[in-house]
Design an enzyme around this catalytic site. Structure first.
Site, PDB file in Angstrom:
ATOM      1  N   ASP A  23       0.826  -1.208   0.000  1.00  0.00           N
ATOM      2  CA  ASP A  23       0.000   0.000   0.000  1.00  0.00           C
ATOM      3  C   ASP A  23       0.864   1.264   0.000  1.00  0.00           C
ATOM      4  OD1 ASP A  23      -2.267   1.534   0.070  1.00  0.00           O
ATOM      5  OD2 ASP A  23      -2.647   1.246   2.201  1.00  0.00           O
TER       6      ASP A  23
ATOM      7  N   ASN B 100     -10.423  -2.951  -6.947  1.00  0.00           N
ATOM      8  CA  ASN B 100      -9.592  -1.961  -7.647  1.00  0.00           C
ATOM      9  C   ASN B 100     -10.132  -1.584  -9.032  1.00  0.00           C
ATOM     10  OD1 ASN B 100      -6.385  -3.120  -6.303  1.00  0.00           O
ATOM     11  ND2 ASN B 100      -7.734  -1.489  -5.589  1.00  0.00           N
TER      12      ASN B 100
HETATM   13  C1  FPP Z   1      -1.802   0.337  -3.361  1.00  0.00           C
HETATM   14  O1  FPP Z   1      -1.361   1.638  -3.495  1.00  0.00           O
HETATM   15  C2  FPP Z   1      -1.316  -0.490  -4.418  1.00  0.00           C
HETATM   16  C3  FPP Z   1      -2.088  -1.079  -5.370  1.00  0.00           C
HETATM   17  C4  FPP Z   1      -3.533  -0.915  -5.500  1.00  0.00           C
HETATM   18  C5  FPP Z   1      -1.524  -1.915  -6.386  1.00  0.00           C
HETATM   19  C6  FPP Z   1      -0.285  -2.634  -5.994  1.00  0.00           C
HETATM   20  C7  FPP Z   1       0.501  -2.691  -7.190  1.00  0.00           C
HETATM   21  C8  FPP Z   1       1.832  -2.639  -7.276  1.00  0.00           C
HETATM   22  C9  FPP Z   1       2.740  -2.654  -6.152  1.00  0.00           C
HETATM   23  C10 FPP Z   1       2.469  -2.518  -8.554  1.00  0.00           C
HETATM   24  C11 FPP Z   1       1.862  -3.357  -9.577  1.00  0.00           C
HETATM   25  C12 FPP Z   1       2.341  -4.723  -9.527  1.00  0.00           C
HETATM   26  C13 FPP Z   1       1.770  -5.642 -10.287  1.00  0.00           C
HETATM   27  C14 FPP Z   1       2.469  -6.927 -10.464  1.00  0.00           C
HETATM   28  C15 FPP Z   1       0.471  -5.386 -10.931  1.00  0.00           C
HETATM   29  P1  FPP Z   1      -2.432   2.767  -3.642  1.00  0.00           P
HETATM   30  O2  FPP Z   1      -2.559   3.103  -5.070  1.00  0.00           O
HETATM   31  O3  FPP Z   1      -3.718   2.367  -2.992  1.00  0.00           O
HETATM   32  O4  FPP Z   1      -1.745   3.920  -2.839  1.00  0.00           O
HETATM   33  P2  FPP Z   1      -2.465   5.068  -1.979  1.00  0.00           P
HETATM   34  O5  FPP Z   1      -3.271   4.373  -0.929  1.00  0.00           O
HETATM   35  O6  FPP Z   1      -1.320   5.825  -1.430  1.00  0.00           O
HETATM   36  O7  FPP Z   1      -3.288   5.858  -2.942  1.00  0.00           O
END
Ligand code: FPP
Length: 252
Positions: free
Chosen positions: A25, A73
């Site tokens: 996250d 998502n």
């Molecule tokens: C959360 O950060 C992360 C995700 C929803 C996706 C996780 C994805 C990756 C680490 C990279 C992609 C990897 C693959 C293999 C697809 P957030 O966007 O919710 O962050 P925030 O809470 O700060 O907005």
């Protein structure tokens, strides 16, 4: 530091987690703090994933599960969803050979129905290419939601009962687990969530029953092998009881 109740009793050997699951996250906040678009955060998140898989392998962790894309998502802006799909494809195309070379078995959990054919094909390719590997397991939770997984397992049992192949009265925990995406995988011992949030967000709801949680303040792109080692060290200090009594109390 004063040892809190529940810490590993003195003299007892530290046990490393066999299975670590990570809620990656904070990509968006990492990017915002740098005046960058969210996509830059996800890209940096892939780098962090790559580093973490390597580090976990070096630390002898047998199972690593990462929450790459949740069933919720899809509600993100179209451009962000498409970027995450692109990153998944890139990750598999670029990293699959190295993972395979290092003896990593890749498994995917999550709902496959309805995925774009090219994504479904890539996921299948990653699984079949690495199916014989035994050094480490990398489980990618993609289009994954714990409630959805539980519902699909319950539905599968109901269908079998309706067809007369199963008596509902005889359904066991093992029957249920065998219909989860994680059938044949061990439950996570340690669940790490980065970026300071302290919730499960529909991740491994069934499997997390006795997991230890470690919440790390840093955002996912900043997570490194030191953070992983620190989380493992915290885990090793925990006294896991699985609903039973503490080792010392059980004999007294
Ligand atoms: C959360 O950060 C992360 C995700 C929803 C996706 C996780 C994805 C990756 C680490 C990279 C992609 C990897 C693959 C293999 C697809 P957030 O966007 O919710 O962050 P925030 O809470 O700060 O907005």
């Amino acid at each position: 530091m004063v040892a809190a109740r529940g810490c590993r009793p003195k003299g007892e050997k530290a046990v490393k987690p066999a299975h670590i699951a990570i809620i990656m996250d904070g990509n968006g906040r990492w990017a915002r703090a740098r005046g960058l678009p969210r996509t830059a955060g996800h890209r940096a998140g892939v780098e962090s994933l790559r580093r973490t898989v390597r580090a976990a392998g070096e630390m002898g962790i047998r199972w690593l599960t990462v929450y790459a894309f949740s069933s919720e998502n899809w509600s993100r802006p179209k451009a962000e969803v498409s970027d995450l799909m692109g990153l998944l494809k890139l990750f598999i195309r670029r990293d699959l050979a190295e993972l395979h070379q290092n003896g990593v078995r890749v498994r995917i959990v999550g709902k496959r129905d309805g995925l774009e054919p090219d994504i479904a094909a890539l996921l299948g390719e990653a699984e079949s290419l690495t199916a014989g590997n035994t050094n480490m397991n990398l489980v990618v939770a993609f289009n994954y939601g714990g409630r959805d997984e539980i519902l699909r397992a319950a539905r599968a049992l109901a269908i079998e009962a309706k067809a007369g192949r199963l008596d509902p009265e005889d359904v066991t925990m093992q029957d249920f687990e065998a219909r989860l995406d994680t059938a044949d995988m061990p439950d996570p011992d340690l669940i790490i969530r980065t970026s300071g949030e302290q919730r499960l967000s529909n991740f491994l709801l069934w499997q997390a029953a006795y997991a230890e949680f470690v919440f790390v303040p840093c955002r996912w792109p900043d997570f490194g092998s030191d953070d992983l080692a620190a989380a493992i060290a915290v885990f090793e200090e925990r006294d896991r009881r699985f609903g039973g009594a503490a080792a010392q109390e059980a004999v007294s």
